[in-house]
Design an enzyme around this catalytic site. Sequence first.
Site, PDB file in Angstrom:
ATOM      1  N   ASP A  45       0.831  -1.207   0.000  1.00  0.00           N
ATOM      2  CA  ASP A  45       0.000   0.000   0.000  1.00  0.00           C
ATOM      3  C   ASP A  45       0.865   1.257   0.000  1.00  0.00           C
ATOM      4  O   ASP A  45       1.987   1.249   0.495  1.00  0.00           O
ATOM      5  CB  ASP A  45      -0.908  -0.036   1.251  1.00  0.00           C
ATOM      6  N   ASN A  59       1.209   3.495  -2.906  1.00  0.00           N
ATOM      7  CA  ASN A  59       1.701   3.973  -4.208  1.00  0.00           C
ATOM      8  C   ASN A  59       1.159   5.366  -4.539  1.00  0.00           C
ATOM      9  O   ASN A  59       1.886   6.225  -5.048  1.00  0.00           O
ATOM     10  CB  ASN A  59       1.269   3.020  -5.333  1.00  0.00           C
ATOM     11  N   ARG A  64       0.027   7.732  -2.473  1.00  0.00           N
ATOM     12  CA  ARG A  64       0.609   8.777  -1.615  1.00  0.00           C
ATOM     13  C   ARG A  64       2.057   9.080  -1.999  1.00  0.00           C
ATOM     14  O   ARG A  64       2.499  10.222  -1.940  1.00  0.00           O
ATOM     15  CB  ARG A  64       0.524   8.348  -0.136  1.00  0.00           C
ATOM     16  N   ARG A 110      -0.931   9.303  -9.717  1.00  0.00           N
ATOM     17  CA  ARG A 110      -0.916   8.077  -8.901  1.00  0.00           C
ATOM     18  C   ARG A 110      -0.298   6.899  -9.666  1.00  0.00           C
ATOM     19  O   ARG A 110       0.362   6.034  -9.078  1.00  0.00           O
ATOM     20  CB  ARG A 110      -2.346   7.682  -8.494  1.00  0.00           C
ATOM     21  N   HIS A 161       2.317   3.507  -8.952  1.00  0.00           N
ATOM     22  CA  HIS A 161       2.127   2.079  -9.242  1.00  0.00           C
ATOM     23  C   HIS A 161       3.303   1.539 -10.052  1.00  0.00           C
ATOM     24  O   HIS A 161       3.776   0.435  -9.817  1.00  0.00           O
ATOM     25  CB  HIS A 161       0.820   1.852 -10.009  1.00  0.00           C
ATOM     26  N   SER A 181      -7.590  -5.512  -5.129  1.00  0.00           N
ATOM     27  CA  SER A 181      -8.676  -6.050  -4.303  1.00  0.00           C
ATOM     28  C   SER A 181     -10.008  -5.993  -5.047  1.00  0.00           C
ATOM     29  O   SER A 181     -10.144  -5.273  -6.045  1.00  0.00           O
ATOM     30  CB  SER A 181      -8.785  -5.252  -2.999  1.00  0.00           C
ATOM     31  N   THR A 182     -10.997  -6.721  -4.530  1.00  0.00           N
ATOM     32  CA  THR A 182     -12.341  -6.673  -5.135  1.00  0.00           C
ATOM     33  C   THR A 182     -12.885  -5.238  -5.077  1.00  0.00           C
ATOM     34  O   THR A 182     -13.652  -4.830  -5.940  1.00  0.00           O
ATOM     35  CB  THR A 182     -13.312  -7.634  -4.414  1.00  0.00           C
ATOM     36  N   GLU A 183     -12.471  -4.478  -4.083  1.00  0.00           N
ATOM     37  CA  GLU A 183     -12.918  -3.089  -3.934  1.00  0.00           C
ATOM     38  C   GLU A 183     -12.183  -2.136  -4.883  1.00  0.00           C
ATOM     39  O   GLU A 183     -12.692  -1.066  -5.223  1.00  0.00           O
ATOM     40  CB  GLU A 183     -12.707  -2.615  -2.493  1.00  0.00           C
ATOM     41  N   LEU A 190      10.420 -20.709  -4.956  1.00  0.00           N
ATOM     42  CA  LEU A 190       9.410 -19.790  -4.411  1.00  0.00           C
ATOM     43  C   LEU A 190       8.086 -19.891  -5.169  1.00  0.00           C
ATOM     44  O   LEU A 190       8.076 -19.898  -6.403  1.00  0.00           O
ATOM     45  CB  LEU A 190       9.935 -18.348  -4.525  1.00  0.00           C
ATOM     46  N   ARG A 246       2.176  -4.919   6.124  1.00  0.00           N
ATOM     47  CA  ARG A 246       1.446  -3.883   5.391  1.00  0.00           C
ATOM     48  C   ARG A 246       2.312  -2.640   5.355  1.00  0.00           C
ATOM     49  O   ARG A 246       2.788  -2.182   6.397  1.00  0.00           O
ATOM     50  CB  ARG A 246       0.098  -3.567   6.040  1.00  0.00           C
TER      51      ARG A 246
HETATM   52  C1  IPE Z   1      -5.399  -2.721  -0.116  1.00  0.00           C
HETATM   53  O1  IPE Z   1      -5.069  -1.411  -0.299  1.00  0.00           O
HETATM   54  C2  IPE Z   1      -5.442  -3.422  -1.439  1.00  0.00           C
HETATM   55  C3  IPE Z   1      -4.158  -3.639  -2.074  1.00  0.00           C
HETATM   56  C4  IPE Z   1      -2.997  -3.330  -1.591  1.00  0.00           C
HETATM   57  C5  IPE Z   1      -4.222  -4.270  -3.376  1.00  0.00           C
HETATM   58  P1  IPE Z   1      -6.189  -0.280  -0.461  1.00  0.00           P
HETATM   59  O2  IPE Z   1      -5.486   1.005  -0.608  1.00  0.00           O
HETATM   60  O3  IPE Z   1      -7.146  -0.658  -1.527  1.00  0.00           O
HETATM   61  O4  IPE Z   1      -6.948  -0.374   0.937  1.00  0.00           O
HETATM   62  P2  IPE Z   1      -7.693   0.746   1.767  1.00  0.00           P
HETATM   63  O5  IPE Z   1      -8.631   1.437   0.832  1.00  0.00           O
HETATM   64  O6  IPE Z   1      -6.642   1.665   2.295  1.00  0.00           O
HETATM   65  O7  IPE Z   1      -8.381   0.014   2.876  1.00  0.00           O
HETATM   66  C1  IPE Z   2      -1.552   0.254  -3.370  1.00  0.00           C
HETATM   67  O1  IPE Z   2      -1.368   1.627  -3.382  1.00  0.00           O
HETATM   68  C2  IPE Z   2      -1.827  -0.303  -4.749  1.00  0.00           C
HETATM   69  C3  IPE Z   2      -3.191  -0.796  -4.940  1.00  0.00           C
HETATM   70  C4  IPE Z   2      -4.134  -0.795  -4.044  1.00  0.00           C
HETATM   71  C5  IPE Z   2      -3.520  -1.326  -6.244  1.00  0.00           C
HETATM   72  P1  IPE Z   2      -2.580   2.627  -3.354  1.00  0.00           P
HETATM   73  O2  IPE Z   2      -2.980   2.936  -4.742  1.00  0.00           O
HETATM   74  O3  IPE Z   2      -3.661   2.143  -2.482  1.00  0.00           O
HETATM   75  O4  IPE Z   2      -1.886   3.907  -2.704  1.00  0.00           O
HETATM   76  P2  IPE Z   2      -2.492   4.880  -1.605  1.00  0.00           P
HETATM   77  O5  IPE Z   2      -2.987   4.042  -0.478  1.00  0.00           O
HETATM   78  O6  IPE Z   2      -3.607   5.642  -2.277  1.00  0.00           O
HETATM   79  O7  IPE Z   2      -1.360   5.763  -1.209  1.00  0.00           O
HETATM   80 MG    MG Z   3      -4.090   2.354  -0.545  1.00  0.00          MG
END
Ligand code: IPE
Ligand code: IPE
Ligand code: MG
Length: 247
Positions: free
Chosen positions: A27, A29, A31, A40, A44, A72-74, A138, A195
């Site tokens: 998590d 990327n 920010r 953003r 990534h 994620s699914t979300e 692995l 995390r």
């Molecule tokens: C969790 O990160 C999902 C992945 C790293 C793929 P998110 O950025 O989607 O989660 P929330 O929104 O902070 O809970």
């Molecule tokens: C994690 O980074 C990558 C995915 C969830 C795909 P984010 O895109 O969630 O980055 P933040 O949390 O917005 O910084």
């Molecule tokens: Mg995130």
Amino acid sequence: MNSNDFSSVYTDIDIANLPCHVAIIMDGNGRWAKKRILNRIEGHKKGVDVVRAIVRTCSKIGIPILTLYAFSTENWQRPKTEVAALMFILKNFLESEQKEMVDNNIRLNAIGQIEKLPKNVRQVLHQTINLTKKNTGLMLNLALSYGGRDEIVRMVREIAIKTKEGTIEPDLITPKLVSDFLYTKAMPDPDLLIRTSGEMRISNFLLWQIAYTEIFVTKTLWPDFGKQEFLQILKHYQSRERRFGKV
Ligand code: IPE
Ligand code: IPE
Ligand code: MG
């Protein structure tokens, strides 16, 4: 430090006591990019370099399974352009790493709603899984369109169907049987969950499997994460006492 030298941090790690299964919520990327006034998507892209470094490290030191939460699914609810960019990055990653996985005895696996991924991603994913299926090093397990609740609902449905058909007796439904109906069947539960970016939440990752997993949250944003910090976390993991509810 060159890639063959793990320096003192590495020598401090007890190779006989490595986690069998490490899971990572990658998590931060967005920010990371925002801090640099970048899109953003640049975050990534930078994150992929870190994926490579961590996969190599796990492969070299002999960790059996690495599960990476990549989508994620979300995450489908993000802007269309970001979702498209993530899928493009994923496809490029698989194409560019195929040879390295084959050469380094890495086996690719995927968990999640694979059928929901774009066709061109599914193609290269299946191709890479096939090319690496006999590898014994692995296991790189990518969580793609993965959600813990979705996984549990699927498992309940499948067991309910079998119960209705009479092939599973309700009395025989045990934690082991439940595990066998999850995407992660045949894998040990994660020993260590990392995390990045400081959020103290699970975000629908491996809900069933992390019952007794050691959790480590670092404030480092994923694109700034790397081998050194990963090895330090492994060392810290080795100092934890895992009690599993006993004394
Ligand atoms: C969790 O990160 C999902 C992945 C790293 C793929 P998110 O950025 O989607 O989660 P929330 O929104 O902070 O809970
Ligand atoms: C994690 O980074 C990558 C995915 C969830 C795909 P984010 O895109 O969630 O980055 P933040 O949390 O917005 O910084
Ligand atoms: Mg995130």
